[in-house]
Design an enzyme around this catalytic site. Structure first.
Site, PDB file in Angstrom:
ATOM      1  CE  LYS A  68      50.067  39.773 -22.529  1.00 28.72           C
ATOM      2  NZ  LYS A  68      51.530  39.670 -22.667  1.00 28.72           N
ATOM      3  CB  THR A  69      47.747  36.007 -28.312  1.00 28.04           C
ATOM      4  OG1 THR A  69      47.780  37.423 -28.080  1.00 28.04           O
ATOM      5  CG2 THR A  69      46.815  35.706 -29.476  1.00 28.04           C
ATOM      6  CG  ASP A 113      46.383  41.742 -27.085  1.00 27.02           C
ATOM      7  OD1 ASP A 113      46.764  41.650 -25.899  1.00 27.02           O
ATOM      8  OD2 ASP A 113      47.159  41.752 -28.049  1.00 27.02           O
ATOM      9  CB  THR A 162      51.744  44.793 -21.805  1.00 22.84           C
ATOM     10  OG1 THR A 162      51.159  46.017 -22.298  1.00 22.84           O
ATOM     11  CG2 THR A 162      51.695  43.744 -22.898  1.00 22.84           C
ATOM     12  NE  ARG A 221      54.917  38.244 -29.838  1.00 22.06           N
ATOM     13  CZ  ARG A 221      54.124  39.121 -29.224  1.00 22.06           C
ATOM     14  NH1 ARG A 221      54.523  40.363 -29.045  1.00 22.06           N
ATOM     15  NH2 ARG A 221      52.934  38.750 -28.788  1.00 22.06           N
TER      16      ARG A 221
END
Length: 355
Positions: A68-69, A113, A162, A221
């Site tokens: 997402k980032t 975020d 999230t 990640r």
């Protein structure tokens, strides 16, 4: 350590940090997987650039670590715009948000975020900024308070969450584009690991990267993190090349098993099976049994364990499935929850049972 050695060490550390930063894709064309979201975003951005206007506000939801980032930074790069990064918990007052909004340049991207955790006064201020590019700053208190309207340069908000269910209806409705990111398949993670290995200059064999991909829980990640840890093992205890045998040995050292379960995941399953006979057991009791906070168990462990078909949430509490018993090398008793499920669940096809 001499001054020269210290300079060399600092330079090596900075070089490594730079190398880690380059692992993230910078353009949509470099973004692996999430093909539907990638194509939709491409249309959104190209259409806005063709009209010469900022694109609609964008909401990205999904589990942690899926990009997402990275996508927020890609949006700014594709638009050739600046980006301002903050998070929901960091915006405690409406004045904090007003200061950020009024500092944006025309066409900039604001990335928030965990936007579902933004304070309520700040959220209400954000409504008018998103729709009308205007904020009303309250000066003074009581009857003498005055609302001063301030114009905001046209911008694009990219929100990431999230837990999209915690977003209020008015907030969700103000996003023109909403996308959900899914877990990656092992094949997609394999491609990602080989790309990262090339950037980091880590020699890796095809079966070595496939082994890491299969234990990365469908999350980029985690895949990149495991690659770096296996690289360390390969450089210190092997010849520097990440092979199948090296990857297996390294991941054994770091307590990552063949399904990608780590120490805490296995502790949760072991407590369920050995201490509570498979459950059901309440979340708080289970958290105490493994020495962790309930939030950690619920948000870090459970999503993957449920998706893997190893744990189920029921109205009476958490239950270990038959697959969990067999994964721990135990014989499940008759009537175990999920006894009709396959012993090797498919983690990515959506075929696992959730309750």
């Amino acid at each position: 350590m001499t001054d020269h050695e210290g300079l060399v060490s600092a330079y090596a550390s900075d070089a490594e940090l730079d190398a880690e930063a380059t692992v993230r894709p910078k353009r949509l064309a470099e973004f692996i997987a999430q093909h539907r979201v990638r194509d939709q975003l491409d249309l959104l951005l190209r259409g806005a650039m063709g009209r010469g206007t900022p694109p609609d506000h964008i909401l990205l939801s999904g589990p942690p670590g899926l990009g997402k980032t990275t996508l927020a930074n890609i949006v700014a790069a594709e638009l050739g715009a600046g980006i301002r990064v903050t998070s929901g918990p960091a915006i405690e007052r409406s004045g904090d948000l007003a200061a950020i909004l009024t500092s944006l340049g025309e066409g900039d991207v604001l990335f928030i975020d965990e936007i579902h955790r933004i304070a309520k006064p700040a959220e209400e201020l954000l409504y008018s900024a998103m729709e009308d590019f205007r904020v009303d700053v309250i000066v003074g208190k009581g009857p003498g308070a005055t609302a001063i309207p301030l114009d905001v340069e046209p911008f694009t908000l990219v929100g990431a969450t999230t837990r999209s269910g915690l977003l209020t209806g008015p907030m969700r409705d103000r996003f023109g584009f909403v996308a959900h990111l899914d877990f990656y398949t092992p094949a997609e993670l394999d491609v990602l690991i080989q790309r990262s290995a090339r950037i980091l200059r880590v020699p890796v064999t095809e079966d070595g990267s496939a082994e890491i991909a299969g234990r990365s829980r469908g999350t980029p990640r985690i895949a990149n993190r495991l690659l770096r840890r296996v690289r360390d093992f390969a450089e210190v205890r092997a010849d520097g090349t990440v092979t199948l045998e090296t990857a297996r040995a390294a991941l054994h050292v770091y307590d990552v098993d063949e399904l990608g379960l780590d120490r805490l995941d296995k502790a949760v399953l072991t407590a369920l099976v050995d201490s509570f006979r498979g459950g059901p057991v309440g979340l708080s009791t289970l958290a105490v049994a493994v020495g962790e906070q309930p939030d950690t168990v619920e948000e870090v462990c459970e999503p993957f364990l449920v998706r893997a078909g190893l744990l189920a949430r029921t109205p009476r509490g958490r239950v270990a499935t038959e697959a969990a018993w067999r994964h721990l090398g135990r014989t499940p008793p008759n009537g175990t929850f999920g006894a009709a499920m396959p012993s090797t669940p498919d983690l990515f096809s959506g075929g696992s049972q959730e309750v």
